[in-house]
Motif scaffolding. Sequence first.
Motif, mmCIF file in Angstrom:
data_model
loop_
_atom_site.group_PDB
_atom_site.id
_atom_site.type_symbol
_atom_site.label_atom_id
_atom_site.label_comp_id
_atom_site.label_asym_id
_atom_site.label_seq_id
_atom_site.Cartn_x
_atom_site.Cartn_y
_atom_site.Cartn_z
ATOM 1 N N GLY A 19 -16.716 -8.140 -6.873
ATOM 2 C CA GLY A 19 -17.252 -7.510 -8.077
ATOM 3 C C GLY A 19 -17.939 -6.200 -7.786
ATOM 4 N N LEU A 20 -18.728 -6.158 -6.699
ATOM 5 C CA LEU A 20 -19.432 -4.921 -6.360
ATOM 6 C C LEU A 20 -18.453 -3.831 -5.939
ATOM 7 C CD1 LEU A 20 -22.158 -3.520 -6.073
ATOM 8 C CD2 LEU A 20 -22.244 -4.345 -3.702
ATOM 9 N N VAL A 21 -17.424 -4.205 -5.194
ATOM 10 C CA VAL A 21 -16.403 -3.234 -4.782
ATOM 11 C C VAL A 21 -15.826 -2.505 -5.995
ATOM 12 C CG1 VAL A 21 -14.011 -3.070 -3.977
ATOM 13 C CG2 VAL A 21 -15.690 -4.260 -2.585
ATOM 14 N N VAL A 22 -15.427 -3.274 -6.993
ATOM 15 C CA VAL A 22 -14.780 -2.689 -8.169
ATOM 16 C C VAL A 22 -15.726 -1.741 -8.895
ATOM 17 C CG1 VAL A 22 -13.807 -3.214 -10.440
ATOM 18 C CG2 VAL A 22 -13.149 -4.580 -8.450
ATOM 19 N N ARG A 23 -16.970 -2.152 -9.073
ATOM 20 C CA ARG A 23 -17.935 -1.305 -9.796
ATOM 21 C C ARG A 23 -18.278 -0.044 -8.995
ATOM 22 N NH1 ARG A 23 -15.871 -3.245 -13.741
ATOM 23 N NH2 ARG A 23 -16.484 -5.346 -14.379
ATOM 24 N N LEU A 24 -18.396 -0.154 -7.686
ATOM 25 C CA LEU A 24 -18.670 1.028 -6.868
ATOM 26 C C LEU A 24 -17.513 2.028 -6.949
ATOM 27 C CD1 LEU A 24 -20.263 -0.608 -3.693
ATOM 28 C CD2 LEU A 24 -21.387 1.043 -5.205
ATOM 29 N N ARG A 25 -16.290 1.523 -6.899
ATOM 30 C CA ARG A 25 -15.144 2.433 -6.956
ATOM 31 C C ARG A 25 -15.024 3.081 -8.329
ATOM 32 N NH1 ARG A 25 -9.978 0.045 -3.974
ATOM 33 N NH2 ARG A 25 -9.551 -0.446 -6.147
ATOM 34 N N GLU A 26 -15.399 2.369 -9.382
ATOM 35 C CA GLU A 26 -15.396 2.975 -10.712
ATOM 36 C C GLU A 26 -16.346 4.165 -10.787
ATOM 37 O OE1 GLU A 26 -14.338 -0.981 -13.445
ATOM 38 O OE2 GLU A 26 -16.398 -0.233 -13.298
ATOM 39 N N LEU A 27 -17.394 4.131 -9.960
ATOM 40 C CA LEU A 27 -18.373 5.228 -9.929
ATOM 41 C C LEU A 27 -18.007 6.289 -8.897
ATOM 42 C CD1 LEU A 27 -21.664 3.139 -10.263
ATOM 43 C CD2 LEU A 27 -20.523 4.480 -12.043
ATOM 44 N N GLY A 28 -16.833 6.163 -8.292
ATOM 45 C CA GLY A 28 -16.338 7.201 -7.396
ATOM 46 C C GLY A 28 -16.613 6.988 -5.926
ATOM 47 N N ALA A 29 -17.147 5.833 -5.548
ATOM 48 C CA ALA A 29 -17.460 5.587 -4.145
ATOM 49 C C ALA A 29 -16.243 5.060 -3.389
ATOM 50 C CB ALA A 29 -18.601 4.584 -4.030
ATOM 51 N N GLU A 30 -16.190 5.359 -2.118
ATOM 52 C CA GLU A 30 -15.207 4.763 -1.218
ATOM 53 C C GLU A 30 -15.870 3.543 -0.578
ATOM 54 O OE1 GLU A 30 -13.273 5.721 3.134
ATOM 55 O OE2 GLU A 30 -13.527 7.405 1.740
ATOM 56 N N VAL A 31 -15.178 2.412 -0.555
ATOM 57 C CA VAL A 31 -15.799 1.161 -0.116
ATOM 58 C C VAL A 31 -14.971 0.503 0.982
ATOM 59 C CG1 VAL A 31 -16.810 -1.027 -0.860
ATOM 60 C CG2 VAL A 31 -16.590 0.851 -2.497
ATOM 61 N N ARG A 32 -15.673 -0.004 1.966
ATOM 62 C CA ARG A 32 -15.074 -0.825 3.012
ATOM 63 C C ARG A 32 -15.807 -2.169 3.045
ATOM 64 N NH1 ARG A 32 -15.688 3.880 7.658
ATOM 65 N NH2 ARG A 32 -14.417 5.483 6.611
ATOM 66 N N VAL A 33 -15.117 -3.211 3.498
ATOM 67 C CA VAL A 33 -15.721 -4.543 3.545
ATOM 68 C C VAL A 33 -15.459 -5.174 4.904
ATOM 69 C CG1 VAL A 33 -15.769 -6.871 2.564
ATOM 70 C CG2 VAL A 33 -15.451 -4.882 1.060
ATOM 71 N N CYS A 34 -16.537 -5.632 5.537
ATOM 72 C CA CYS A 34 -16.437 -6.452 6.749
ATOM 73 C C CYS A 34 -16.676 -7.909 6.355
ATOM 74 C CB CYS A 34 -17.488 -6.038 7.782
ATOM 75 S SG CYS A 34 -17.105 -4.540 8.699
ATOM 76 N N ALA A 35 -15.745 -8.793 6.720
ATOM 77 C CA ALA A 35 -15.864 -10.204 6.354
ATOM 78 C C ALA A 35 -15.105 -11.045 7.374
ATOM 79 C CB ALA A 35 -15.315 -10.431 4.946
ATOM 80 N N PRO A 36 -15.318 -12.354 7.381
ATOM 81 C CA PRO A 36 -14.588 -13.209 8.328
ATOM 82 C C PRO A 36 -13.084 -13.103 8.129
ATOM 83 C CG PRO A 36 -16.393 -14.416 7.299
ATOM 84 C CD PRO A 36 -16.268 -13.120 6.561
ATOM 85 N N PRO A 37 -12.305 -13.357 9.177
ATOM 86 C CA PRO A 37 -10.860 -13.104 9.135
ATOM 87 C C PRO A 37 -10.047 -14.210 8.467
ATOM 88 C CG PRO A 37 -11.466 -13.894 11.297
ATOM 89 C CD PRO A 37 -12.760 -13.748 10.533
ATOM 90 N N ASP A 38 -10.638 -14.892 7.495
ATOM 91 C CA ASP A 38 -9.907 -15.943 6.796
ATOM 92 C C ASP A 38 -8.883 -15.332 5.845
ATOM 93 O OD1 ASP A 38 -11.611 -18.748 7.218
ATOM 94 O OD2 ASP A 38 -12.808 -16.935 7.433
ATOM 95 N N GLU A 39 -7.700 -15.922 5.799
ATOM 96 C CA GLU A 39 -6.598 -15.341 5.035
ATOM 97 C C GLU A 39 -6.922 -15.224 3.550
ATOM 98 O OE1 GLU A 39 -1.827 -16.166 4.182
ATOM 99 O OE2 GLU A 39 -2.947 -17.387 5.632
ATOM 100 N N ASP A 40 -7.609 -16.255 2.990
ATOM 101 C CA ASP A 40 -7.883 -16.200 1.553
ATOM 102 C C ASP A 40 -8.888 -15.108 1.210
ATOM 103 O OD1 ASP A 40 -9.657 -17.755 3.007
ATOM 104 O OD2 ASP A 40 -10.156 -19.088 1.348
ATOM 105 N N PHE A 41 -9.797 -14.783 2.134
ATOM 106 C CA PHE A 41 -10.732 -13.679 1.899
ATOM 107 C C PHE A 41 -9.964 -12.346 1.868
ATOM 108 C CE2 PHE A 41 -14.331 -16.133 4.267
ATOM 109 C CZ PHE A 41 -14.323 -17.084 3.276
ATOM 110 N N ALA A 42 -9.093 -12.176 2.849
ATOM 111 C CA ALA A 42 -8.314 -10.938 2.923
ATOM 112 C C ALA A 42 -7.435 -10.770 1.688
ATOM 113 C CB ALA A 42 -7.457 -10.932 4.190
ATOM 114 N N GLU A 43 -6.830 -11.846 1.232
ATOM 115 C CA GLU A 43 -5.972 -11.777 0.049
ATOM 116 C C GLU A 43 -6.778 -11.430 -1.201
ATOM 117 O OE1 GLU A 43 -3.970 -15.510 -0.169
ATOM 118 O OE2 GLU A 43 -2.510 -15.015 1.396
ATOM 119 N N ARG A 44 -7.969 -12.001 -1.320
ATOM 120 C CA ARG A 44 -8.797 -11.724 -2.496
ATOM 121 C C ARG A 44 -9.201 -10.252 -2.540
ATOM 122 N NH1 ARG A 44 -9.747 -11.326 -7.113
ATOM 123 N NH2 ARG A 44 -11.614 -12.082 -8.194
#
Length: 409
Positions: A19-44
């Motif tokens: 949710g935060l990613v989408v709202r930040l990008r709507e405001l013009g920000a470039e976003v990166r995410v570090c998270a565990p390497p679980d496949e369902d996280f990456a797909e989401r």
Amino acid sequence: MRVLLSTYGSRGDVEPLVGLVVRLRELGAEVRVCAPPDEDFAERLAGVGVPMVPVGRSARALTTAAPSAADLPRRAAELIAGQFEAVTAAAEGCDALVATGAMPAAAGALSVAEKLGIRSVSVTFQQLTLPSPHRRPLAYPGRAFPPDVADNRMLWDLDAQSIDALFGEALDTNRASIGLPPVGNVRDYVIGDRPWLATDPTLDPWQETPDLDVVQTGAWILTDDRPLPADVVAFLDAGTPPVFVGFGSMPLHAATDAAQVAIEAIRAQGRRALVGRGWADLALIDDLDDCFVVGEVNQQALFGRVAAVVHHGGAGTTTTATRAGAPQVVVPQAADQPYWAGRVADLGIGAAHDGPVPTVESLTTALTAALTPETGARAAAVAGTIRTDGAAVAATLLLDTIARTADRS
């Protein structure tokens, strides 16, 4: 502006970042995410167009391994080292870092931000790690509080000592490797001067405390437009609304019994059952057509079509069910889940099961309470009070903070 979001934990730690990613990008920000390497996280995350930077080992593998209390410091050291490696590279060129998830992982990410000299914000998706004179802290496994200590402030002092004992050496060793001084108090370092609480004020009201300036943004919810699978829709359309039962990212070491108990209790109510597979790999117990099993699914859409939700009490699941107006039965397994069970009961929108292991009788009793017309009406009423702007509030606040910091420099 470039922002790095860093987390380590279950689906409930990753989903709000979507949710935060989408709202930040709507405001013009470039976003990166570090998270565990679980496949369902990456797909989401890929579903909203954000590639994930993997950090550490699979969160599912770590959770289902059920580490002993004695193993916590070693696991913490592993998490911290993983953060130092992945976040250092991912944070290059970023203006700010948002850290959440497991405390040792957040401590590692915040240390990287400190070293790189970039703005950082610490966020929690439940208030139980924030020191407050109004309640007790959670005890870490194997580090129970003395039974003769009742004063909350003293208990929070003991909590800080436990966290230092578990995570302090590993954090300071890694900090020293990049030229940072040791941290005197790991918990206070992670929380910082102005932590963010990303929960809904109705569901999780924060009581002000003079020792902490907490910013409650509201829960970070993104409207999920994914359609339900055709076979799920067919099952829903084939009869009366079923009762959903699922335990999310909880491994449930008696998974087969949990499914058996839940389905029998649901059938005792004359209801159909919709079983969420989850990390416990729950499965059907027979081939009768009054039960159906689902995997990854849009819970926002699903919970709006069920008679009740039986779940573990994770912050995300509790918020989603509350927002959908679905009566709940919370069977808490660990950590903050008894708190969420209590909030559901206090609000009158469901029942809190006593303990993590239900029987057919105990779950039947809880379901009977949750399925009353009064509970249904109350759940529908509370649903209308749940805010949906938390991620937008947080995104605006973060970018404004970055801008003010830049102006001062």
